[in-house]
Design a protein around this motif. Structure first.
Motif, mmCIF file in Angstrom:
data_model
loop_
_atom_site.group_PDB
_atom_site.id
_atom_site.type_symbol
_atom_site.label_atom_id
_atom_site.label_comp_id
_atom_site.label_asym_id
_atom_site.label_seq_id
_atom_site.Cartn_x
_atom_site.Cartn_y
_atom_site.Cartn_z
ATOM 1 N N GLU A 155 0.807 -1.221 0.000
ATOM 2 C CA GLU A 155 0.000 0.000 0.000
ATOM 3 C C GLU A 155 0.844 1.277 0.000
ATOM 4 N N THR A 156 2.089 1.187 0.440
ATOM 5 C CA THR A 156 2.949 2.375 0.503
ATOM 6 C C THR A 156 4.217 2.238 -0.339
ATOM 7 N N ALA A 157 4.467 1.058 -0.861
ATOM 8 C CA ALA A 157 5.684 0.840 -1.655
ATOM 9 C C ALA A 157 5.537 1.439 -3.050
ATOM 10 N N GLU A 158 6.649 1.886 -3.599
ATOM 11 C CA GLU A 158 6.685 2.366 -4.982
ATOM 12 C C GLU A 158 7.105 1.194 -5.861
ATOM 13 N N LEU A 159 6.186 0.709 -6.680
ATOM 14 C CA LEU A 159 6.494 -0.429 -7.536
ATOM 15 C C LEU A 159 7.279 0.032 -8.762
ATOM 16 N N PRO A 160 8.293 -0.730 -9.164
ATOM 17 C CA PRO A 160 9.014 -0.382 -10.396
ATOM 18 C C PRO A 160 8.057 -0.436 -11.588
ATOM 19 N N ARG A 161 8.248 0.456 -12.534
ATOM 20 C CA ARG A 161 7.372 0.461 -13.707
ATOM 21 C C ARG A 161 7.608 -0.781 -14.562
ATOM 22 N N ASP A 162 8.843 -1.114 -14.799
ATOM 23 C CA ASP A 162 9.198 -2.282 -15.597
ATOM 24 C C ASP A 162 9.559 -3.413 -14.642
ATOM 25 N N CYS A 163 8.660 -4.341 -14.469
ATOM 26 C CA CYS A 163 8.885 -5.341 -13.426
ATOM 27 C C CYS A 163 8.159 -6.640 -13.712
ATOM 28 N N VAL A 164 8.498 -7.636 -12.903
ATOM 29 C CA VAL A 164 7.775 -8.908 -12.854
ATOM 30 C C VAL A 164 7.192 -9.043 -11.451
ATOM 31 N N LEU A 165 5.880 -9.134 -11.355
ATOM 32 C CA LEU A 165 5.229 -9.373 -10.073
ATOM 33 C C LEU A 165 5.162 -10.892 -9.887
ATOM 34 N N LEU A 166 5.852 -11.394 -8.872
ATOM 35 C CA LEU A 166 6.016 -12.833 -8.691
ATOM 36 C C LEU A 166 5.194 -13.338 -7.507
ATOM 37 N N PHE A 167 4.383 -14.359 -7.765
ATOM 38 C CA PHE A 167 3.501 -14.922 -6.750
ATOM 39 C C PHE A 167 3.820 -16.389 -6.532
ATOM 40 N N GLY A 168 3.688 -16.824 -5.274
ATOM 41 C CA GLY A 168 3.910 -18.219 -4.945
ATOM 42 C C GLY A 168 2.634 -19.024 -5.044
ATOM 43 N N GLN A 169 2.738 -20.272 -4.664
ATOM 44 C CA GLN A 169 1.596 -21.159 -4.702
ATOM 45 C C GLN A 169 0.693 -20.934 -3.495
ATOM 46 N N GLU A 170 -0.541 -21.356 -3.651
ATOM 47 C CA GLU A 170 -1.470 -21.292 -2.533
ATOM 48 C C GLU A 170 -0.926 -22.146 -1.387
ATOM 49 N N GLY A 171 -0.802 -21.580 -0.214
ATOM 50 C CA GLY A 171 -0.285 -22.315 0.944
ATOM 51 C C GLY A 171 1.140 -21.933 1.271
ATOM 52 N N PRO A 172 2.136 -22.507 0.559
ATOM 53 C CA PRO A 172 3.535 -22.214 0.902
ATOM 54 C C PRO A 172 3.984 -20.815 0.524
ATOM 55 N N GLY A 173 3.306 -20.182 -0.414
ATOM 56 C CA GLY A 173 3.704 -18.836 -0.818
ATOM 57 C C GLY A 173 4.913 -18.859 -1.732
ATOM 58 N N VAL A 174 5.591 -17.729 -1.827
ATOM 59 C CA VAL A 174 6.758 -17.599 -2.702
ATOM 60 C C VAL A 174 7.884 -18.480 -2.170
ATOM 61 N N SER A 175 8.534 -19.204 -3.063
ATOM 62 C CA SER A 175 9.602 -20.115 -2.655
ATOM 63 C C SER A 175 10.809 -19.348 -2.123
ATOM 64 N N GLU A 176 11.630 -20.038 -1.351
ATOM 65 C CA GLU A 176 12.823 -19.413 -0.784
ATOM 66 C C GLU A 176 13.758 -18.922 -1.876
ATOM 67 N N ASP A 177 13.886 -19.697 -2.945
ATOM 68 C CA ASP A 177 14.753 -19.298 -4.058
ATOM 69 C C ASP A 177 14.280 -17.985 -4.664
ATOM 70 N N ALA A 178 12.960 -17.847 -4.819
ATOM 71 C CA ALA A 178 12.414 -16.609 -5.378
ATOM 72 C C ALA A 178 12.652 -15.432 -4.443
ATOM 73 N N HIS A 179 12.449 -15.643 -3.142
ATOM 74 C CA HIS A 179 12.704 -14.577 -2.169
ATOM 75 C C HIS A 179 14.161 -14.111 -2.228
ATOM 76 N N ASN A 180 15.061 -15.054 -2.346
ATOM 77 C CA ASN A 180 16.484 -14.722 -2.324
ATOM 78 C C ASN A 180 16.917 -13.895 -3.526
ATOM 79 N N HIS A 181 16.202 -14.032 -4.634
ATOM 80 C CA HIS A 181 16.602 -13.326 -5.857
ATOM 81 C C HIS A 181 15.730 -12.113 -6.176
ATOM 82 N N ALA A 182 14.676 -11.906 -5.409
ATOM 83 C CA ALA A 182 13.787 -10.772 -5.681
ATOM 84 C C ALA A 182 14.466 -9.451 -5.332
ATOM 85 N N ASP A 183 14.181 -8.435 -6.123
ATOM 86 C CA ASP A 183 14.703 -7.101 -5.845
ATOM 87 C C ASP A 183 13.899 -6.417 -4.749
ATOM 88 N N LEU A 184 12.662 -6.829 -4.597
ATOM 89 C CA LEU A 184 11.769 -6.220 -3.617
ATOM 90 C C LEU A 184 10.703 -7.248 -3.246
#
Length: 221
Positions: A155-184
């Motif tokens: 709600e308060t973050a400034e999202l990059p204009r050119d980006c990939v919005l990455l979502f995890g699976q229902e339940g476990p959420g975003v994988s650890e590998d994805a978290h480790n490489h995400a810019d935000l």
């Protein structure tokens, strides 16, 4: 768009969903514009499309959306056949996302997409590493959406204009590998008892947050 509005010439007496065969009370011939499909003009158009695209060919619709797609992509991890992917695709189509990326298993249940996958670009990546590598090569920031410690409020973050919005699976959420490489990493503010929001719903909220920050609302229907 430079074609006449559908209400100027289309029949509203056709099927309950969509429109019937093209009818012009002035007695003129159906439009010769190559964007129109002769079979749809003759038989009616019951597809789930906005009125401006009535009777258009699928290729013409995709080309028109391509001319004004937004520079954000959506990716969802699919390591256990997530049932929310169809909803994500349908919402991405509504917001004219550049593409939807399926990470993991290639197969997914298309029922929830309500045929919108025909108008939405889709890409597949075998792993999170493949997705990250592609995003880096394209100059896109990777934004993980998950309610994990250390995440910033969407709600308060400034999202990059050119980006990939990455979502995890229902339940476990975003994988650890994805978290480790995400810019935000951003989270959606919650106020009730549930630990998480449905992945398809979360994707819609995040896409709309991007639209509020970056989209030209003058181009919306």
């Amino acid at each position: 768009m430079d074609q006449p509005g559908p209400t100027e010439w289309q029949s509203r007496s056709g099927p309950e969903v969509g429109v019937g065969p093209w009818v012009d009370e002035r007695g003129t011939s159906p439009p010769a514009d190559p964007r129109y499909d002769p079979e749809l003009l003759a038989d009616g158009d019951t597809r789930n499309v906005v009125d401006a695209y009535r009777y258009w060919t699928r290729d013409a619709i995709v080309a028109d959306i391509d001319s004004r797609r937004h520079p954000f992509h959506v990716a969802i991890e699919n390591f256990a056949h997530d049932a929310n992917i169809g909803t994500v695709v349908r919402t991405a189509n509504a917001f004219a996302a550049a593409a939807v990326h399926i990470v993991g298993k290639r197969r997914w249940n298309r029922r929830g997409a309500m045929v919108t996958d025909r108008y939405q670009h889709l890409m597949h990546h075998d792993s999170v590493a493949d997705l990250i590598g592609w995003a880096r090569a394209e100059g896109l920031a990777v934004v993980a959406v998950d309610n994990t410690p250390g995440s910033r409020r969407l709600e308060t973050a400034e999202l990059p204009r050119d980006c990939v919005l990455l979502f995890g699976q229902e339940g476990p959420g975003v994988s650890e590998d994805a978290h480790n490489h995400a810019d935000l990493t951003v989270s959606i503010a919650q106020f009730g008892s549930t630990r998480s929001i449905n992945a398809g719903v979360a994707a819609g909220i995040a896409m709309h947050a991007w639209v509020r920050q970056h989209a030209d609302l003058g181009t919306a229907w």
